[in-house]
Write a protein that holds these residues in place. Structure first.
Motif, PDB file in Angstrom:
ATOM      1  N   PHE A 179     -82.187  -6.416   4.797  1.00  0.00           N
ATOM      2  CA  PHE A 179     -81.638  -5.203   4.190  1.00  0.00           C
ATOM      3  C   PHE A 179     -82.528  -4.712   3.057  1.00  0.00           C
ATOM      4  O   PHE A 179     -82.789  -3.511   2.928  1.00  0.00           O
ATOM      5  N   ARG A 180     -82.965  -5.626   2.199  1.00  0.00           N
ATOM      6  CA  ARG A 180     -83.774  -5.228   1.046  1.00  0.00           C
ATOM      7  C   ARG A 180     -85.118  -4.643   1.496  1.00  0.00           C
ATOM      8  O   ARG A 180     -85.631  -3.713   0.872  1.00  0.00           O
ATOM      9  N   ILE A 181     -85.686  -5.189   2.561  1.00  0.00           N
ATOM     10  CA  ILE A 181     -86.938  -4.637   3.091  1.00  0.00           C
ATOM     11  C   ILE A 181     -86.710  -3.232   3.621  1.00  0.00           C
ATOM     12  O   ILE A 181     -87.519  -2.320   3.380  1.00  0.00           O
ATOM     13  N   GLN A 182     -85.617  -3.030   4.337  1.00  0.00           N
ATOM     14  CA  GLN A 182     -85.305  -1.705   4.868  1.00  0.00           C
ATOM     15  C   GLN A 182     -85.131  -0.696   3.738  1.00  0.00           C
ATOM     16  O   GLN A 182     -85.578   0.456   3.845  1.00  0.00           O
ATOM     17  N   GLU A 183     -84.506  -1.119   2.645  1.00  0.00           N
ATOM     18  CA  GLU A 183     -84.361  -0.227   1.497  1.00  0.00           C
ATOM     19  C   GLU A 183     -85.719   0.134   0.905  1.00  0.00           C
ATOM     20  O   GLU A 183     -85.968   1.298   0.561  1.00  0.00           O
ATOM     21  N   GLU A 184     -86.596  -0.850   0.779  1.00  0.00           N
ATOM     22  CA  GLU A 184     -87.935  -0.578   0.248  1.00  0.00           C
ATOM     23  C   GLU A 184     -88.668   0.434   1.132  1.00  0.00           C
ATOM     24  O   GLU A 184     -89.338   1.336   0.636  1.00  0.00           O
ATOM     25  N   ARG A 185     -88.537   0.272   2.434  1.00  0.00           N
ATOM     26  CA  ARG A 185     -89.206   1.180   3.361  1.00  0.00           C
ATOM     27  C   ARG A 185     -88.615   2.590   3.267  1.00  0.00           C
ATOM     28  O   ARG A 185     -89.341   3.581   3.373  1.00  0.00           O
ATOM     29  N   GLU A 186     -87.316   2.690   3.062  1.00  0.00           N
ATOM     30  CA  GLU A 186     -86.695   3.992   2.861  1.00  0.00           C
ATOM     31  C   GLU A 186     -87.250   4.665   1.606  1.00  0.00           C
ATOM     32  O   GLU A 186     -87.556   5.857   1.603  1.00  0.00           O
ATOM     33  N   ILE A 187     -87.385   3.907   0.530  1.00  0.00           N
ATOM     34  CA  ILE A 187     -87.916   4.450  -0.721  1.00  0.00           C
ATOM     35  C   ILE A 187     -89.357   4.899  -0.547  1.00  0.00           C
ATOM     36  O   ILE A 187     -89.780   5.922  -1.091  1.00  0.00           O
ATOM     37  N   LEU A 188     -90.124   4.148   0.247  1.00  0.00           N
ATOM     38  CA  LEU A 188     -91.531   4.495   0.489  1.00  0.00           C
ATOM     39  C   LEU A 188     -91.673   5.692   1.431  1.00  0.00           C
ATOM     40  O   LEU A 188     -92.735   6.299   1.497  1.00  0.00           O
ATOM     41  N   GLY A 189     -90.615   6.005   2.165  1.00  0.00           N
ATOM     42  CA  GLY A 189     -90.658   7.184   3.030  1.00  0.00           C
ATOM     43  C   GLY A 189     -91.057   6.931   4.469  1.00  0.00           C
ATOM     44  O   GLY A 189     -91.500   7.858   5.160  1.00  0.00           O
ATOM     45  N   PHE A 190     -90.872   5.705   4.970  1.00  0.00           N
ATOM     46  CA  PHE A 190     -91.175   5.417   6.371  1.00  0.00           C
ATOM     47  C   PHE A 190     -90.131   6.069   7.276  1.00  0.00           C
ATOM     48  O   PHE A 190     -88.967   6.250   6.886  1.00  0.00           O
ATOM     49  N   ASP A 191     -90.540   6.404   8.485  1.00  0.00           N
ATOM     50  CA  ASP A 191     -89.628   6.925   9.477  1.00  0.00           C
ATOM     51  C   ASP A 191     -88.577   5.863   9.816  1.00  0.00           C
ATOM     52  O   ASP A 191     -88.905   4.680   9.957  1.00  0.00           O
ATOM     53  N   SER A 192     -87.331   6.275   9.946  1.00  0.00           N
ATOM     54  CA  SER A 192     -86.249   5.314  10.185  1.00  0.00           C
ATOM     55  C   SER A 192     -86.426   4.549  11.483  1.00  0.00           C
ATOM     56  O   SER A 192     -85.975   3.408  11.606  1.00  0.00           O
ATOM     57  N   GLU A 193     -87.084   5.150  12.456  1.00  0.00           N
ATOM     58  CA  GLU A 193     -87.290   4.475  13.733  1.00  0.00           C
ATOM     59  C   GLU A 193     -88.218   3.276  13.594  1.00  0.00           C
ATOM     60  O   GLU A 193     -88.192   2.364  14.426  1.00  0.00           O
ATOM     61  N   SER A 194     -89.031   3.275  12.565  1.00  0.00           N
ATOM     62  CA  SER A 194     -89.948   2.151  12.337  1.00  0.00           C
ATOM     63  C   SER A 194     -89.349   1.099  11.409  1.00  0.00           C
ATOM     64  O   SER A 194     -89.949   0.058  11.186  1.00  0.00           O
ATOM     65  N   THR A 195     -88.155   1.386  10.897  1.00  0.00           N
ATOM     66  CA  THR A 195     -87.543   0.534   9.870  1.00  0.00           C
ATOM     67  C   THR A 195     -86.309  -0.208  10.344  1.00  0.00           C
ATOM     68  O   THR A 195     -86.185  -1.419  10.142  1.00  0.00           O
ATOM     69  N   PHE A 196     -85.385   0.506  10.968  1.00  0.00           N
ATOM     70  CA  PHE A 196     -84.084  -0.085  11.311  1.00  0.00           C
ATOM     71  C   PHE A 196     -84.113  -0.678  12.716  1.00  0.00           C
ATOM     72  O   PHE A 196     -83.532  -0.144  13.668  1.00  0.00           O
ATOM     73  N   ASN A 197     -84.804  -1.811  12.805  1.00  0.00           N
ATOM     74  CA  ASN A 197     -84.929  -2.536  14.062  1.00  0.00           C
ATOM     75  C   ASN A 197     -84.532  -3.983  13.827  1.00  0.00           C
ATOM     76  O   ASN A 197     -84.769  -4.529  12.751  1.00  0.00           O
ATOM     77  N   ARG A 198     -83.967  -4.608  14.842  1.00  0.00           N
ATOM     78  CA  ARG A 198     -83.475  -5.979  14.695  1.00  0.00           C
ATOM     79  C   ARG A 198     -83.818  -6.818  15.913  1.00  0.00           C
ATOM     80  O   ARG A 198     -84.056  -6.300  17.013  1.00  0.00           O
ATOM     81  N   PHE A 199     -83.861  -8.132  15.691  1.00  0.00           N
ATOM     82  CA  PHE A 199     -83.982  -9.063  16.808  1.00  0.00           C
ATOM     83  C   PHE A 199     -82.620  -9.214  17.472  1.00  0.00           C
ATOM     84  O   PHE A 199     -81.595  -9.300  16.799  1.00  0.00           O
ATOM     85  N   CYS A 200     -82.639  -9.266  18.796  1.00  0.00           N
ATOM     86  CA  CYS A 200     -81.409  -9.426  19.569  1.00  0.00           C
ATOM     87  C   CYS A 200     -81.362 -10.829  20.162  1.00  0.00           C
ATOM     88  O   CYS A 200     -82.406 -11.465  20.355  1.00  0.00           O
ATOM     89  N   PRO A 201     -80.168 -11.330  20.457  1.00  0.00           N
ATOM     90  CA  PRO A 201     -80.087 -12.618  21.153  1.00  0.00           C
ATOM     91  C   PRO A 201     -80.716 -12.503  22.539  1.00  0.00           C
ATOM     92  O   PRO A 201     -80.905 -11.401  23.057  1.00  0.00           O
ATOM     93  N   ASP A 202     -81.045 -13.624  23.133  1.00  0.00           N
ATOM     94  CA  ASP A 202     -81.702 -13.600  24.443  1.00  0.00           C
ATOM     95  C   ASP A 202     -80.843 -12.938  25.505  1.00  0.00           C
ATOM     96  O   ASP A 202     -81.350 -12.363  26.477  1.00  0.00           O
ATOM     97  N   SER A 203     -79.535 -13.008  25.352  1.00  0.00           N
ATOM     98  CA  SER A 203     -78.631 -12.376  26.312  1.00  0.00           C
ATOM     99  C   SER A 203     -77.372 -11.923  25.594  1.00  0.00           C
ATOM    100  O   SER A 203     -77.076 -12.364  24.477  1.00  0.00           O
ATOM    101  N   GLY A 204     -76.637 -11.033  26.221  1.00  0.00           N
ATOM    102  CA  GLY A 204     -75.404 -10.552  25.627  1.00  0.00           C
ATOM    103  C   GLY A 204     -75.593  -9.259  24.854  1.00  0.00           C
ATOM    104  O   GLY A 204     -76.673  -8.663  24.841  1.00  0.00           O
ATOM    105  N   ALA A 205     -74.522  -8.842  24.186  1.00  0.00           N
ATOM    106  CA  ALA A 205     -74.537  -7.574  23.456  1.00  0.00           C
ATOM    107  C   ALA A 205     -75.476  -7.619  22.264  1.00  0.00           C
ATOM    108  O   ALA A 205     -75.713  -8.674  21.679  1.00  0.00           O
ATOM    109  N   CYS A 206     -75.989  -6.450  21.923  1.00  0.00           N
ATOM    110  CA  CYS A 206     -76.895  -6.345  20.765  1.00  0.00           C
ATOM    111  C   CYS A 206     -76.601  -5.044  20.036  1.00  0.00           C
ATOM    112  O   CYS A 206     -77.056  -3.976  20.437  1.00  0.00           O
ATOM    113  N   GLU A 207     -75.804  -5.154  18.986  1.00  0.00           N
ATOM    114  CA  GLU A 207     -75.413  -3.978  18.213  1.00  0.00           C
ATOM    115  C   GLU A 207     -76.610  -3.415  17.456  1.00  0.00           C
ATOM    116  O   GLU A 207     -77.368  -4.146  16.821  1.00  0.00           O
TER     117      GLU A 207
END
Length: 395
Positions: A358-386
């Motif tokens: 979360f703190r890294i994402q906030e830093e990237r928002e302050i720096l002005g990075f595109d949200s598509e390059s910031t708000f990404n997460r690792f998903c489990p190998d199988s199953g739902a991924c919010e």
């Protein structure tokens, strides 16, 4: 003679009342005699990045009150960093200036380091310690209501960050739920108190999460210059980038340890991690083979991850502090350097529900990075991924 005698008597009276005086010829005459101090602490198991968030709740609380012309004599005392469970090497007390630009913090809210208070008095006596407790049912009747009540249940606190010269006149147990500004109601119970403390400061909620007030406070949390310089040097030497926004590497925060057991449905295996990194690079047409990893994984997991990534011809980087850097800045400093490096990367993948991410994402928002390059997460190998929520900066 009469004037001299009066001056001596005045000084003796001030000493008896424990009031600070300073030389009027000095450039500044700093005194806490007319101030009311708010202290707070956080549940010991909570980590570095959650504690940063708790600070923001209290800082906004005081800053907003000052904006409205209220409680102008209140100041917030920053609890020292001491014996955090997740820190493996840092056992001694660290002040906030070790990690953050204190002048920047003070530009937003009326804050003091603990040592600034302790140097004023050999013994600190807190008038009232409010030990906050959760209600057993936060949604009684299906509705969340802001409320508090004095509690007869037992509440325990034995903290004070390693100091042995802090005492409390009265401890009060309080069941509490609601926004942090509701704590002002507790301060009115004993209006003559000048030193008030709240234990379990993580229980009160943000008043203005995600609003301009939140982001103004967050922007003021600039890092210690030495840590910024260390991260800048690392990025320059390894990724040939000399700006705050780089296009020469991808970064990940790969949370393991307790997440592997308590939240195993949120994290992938080593092979799953490699697959998702590879897919992110190809899907987004990122022209780099360099990957920076911030992680708390075991040595064996890190070796396996590096091996798998190198098999796909990727170059892997981790920040390894020198002995002197670790001795001076400890685990908290190392974590900040890693966050700065991640914040400047072309693309970032974090771990879901991790405050470090979360703190890294906030830093990237302050720096002005595109949200598509910031708000990404690792998903489990199988199953739902919010998909992760996108908390955009508000100017």
């Amino acid at each position: 003679m009469v004037l001299i005698s009066f001056f001596v008597m005045h000084l003796l009276f001030a000493a008896a009342q424990d009031i600070d005086y300073c030389d009027v010829s000095a450039k500044s005459c700093d005194t806490l005699a007319d101030k009311k101090l708010i202290f707070y602490d956080v549940n010991p198991p909570e980590g570095f990045n959650l504690r940063r968030d708790v600070y923001m709740r209290f800082a906004v609380m005081l800053a907003e009150a000052h904006k409205r012309g209220k409680r102008a004599n209140y100041q917030l005392v920053l609890p020292p960093w001491y014996h955090l469970y997740h820190w493996k090497t840092t056992r001694d007390q660290k002040d906030w200036g070790s990690f953050f630009d204190l002048d920047s913090l003070k530009s937003y809210a009326p804050v003091l380091e603990m040592h600034e208070v302790m140097t004023k008095t050999p013994k600190l006596s807190i008038d009232r310690l409010y030990v906050l407790q959760n209600y057993e049912d936060a949604f009684e009747g299906g509705v969340f209501k802001e409320k508090w009540e004095l509690s007869n249940s037992d509440c325990y606190y034995d903290g004070f960050w390693g100091y042995n010269n802090i005492t409390v006149k009265e401890k009060i147990c309080v069941r509490f739920q609601g926004k942090v500004s509701k704590l002002w109601e507790l301060t009115t119970l004993h209006p003559s108190d000048t030193k008030i403390m709240f234990a379990h400061g993580e229980i009160p909620l943000h008043d203005t999460y995600g609003t301009k007030s939140y982001w103004d406070c967050r922007k003021s949390m600039k890092f210690n210059k030495n840590l910024v310089d260390m991260a800048t040097k690392y990025v320059s030497e390894n990724f040939k980038c000399n700006s705050e926004k780089c296009n020469t590497y991808l970064s990940i925060h790969w949370r393991r340890q307790d997440f592997l057991y308590g939240r195993k449905d949120l994290v992938p295996s080593v092979k799953g991690t490699v697959k998702q990194i590879d897919e992110a690079l190809k899907k987004n047409k990122l022209k780099t083979e360099k990957i920076f990893i911030a992680t708390d994984a075991s040595d064996s997991e890190i070796k396996n991850l590096i091996k798998e990534l190198k098999a796909l011809m990727y170059e892997v980087f981790l920040y390894v502090p020198s002995r002197s850097e670790l001795a001076i800045y400890g685990d908290g400093g190392v974590a900040i350097v890693e966050q700065i490096i991640c914040a400047r990367s072309l693309f970032f993948i974090g771990t879901h529900e991790s405050t470090f991410s979360f703190r890294i994402q906030e830093e990237r928002e302050i720096l002005g990075f595109d949200s598509e390059s910031t708000f990404n997460r690792f998903c489990p190998d199988s199953g739902a991924c919010e998909k992760p929520s996108k908390w955009r900066v508000v100017q």
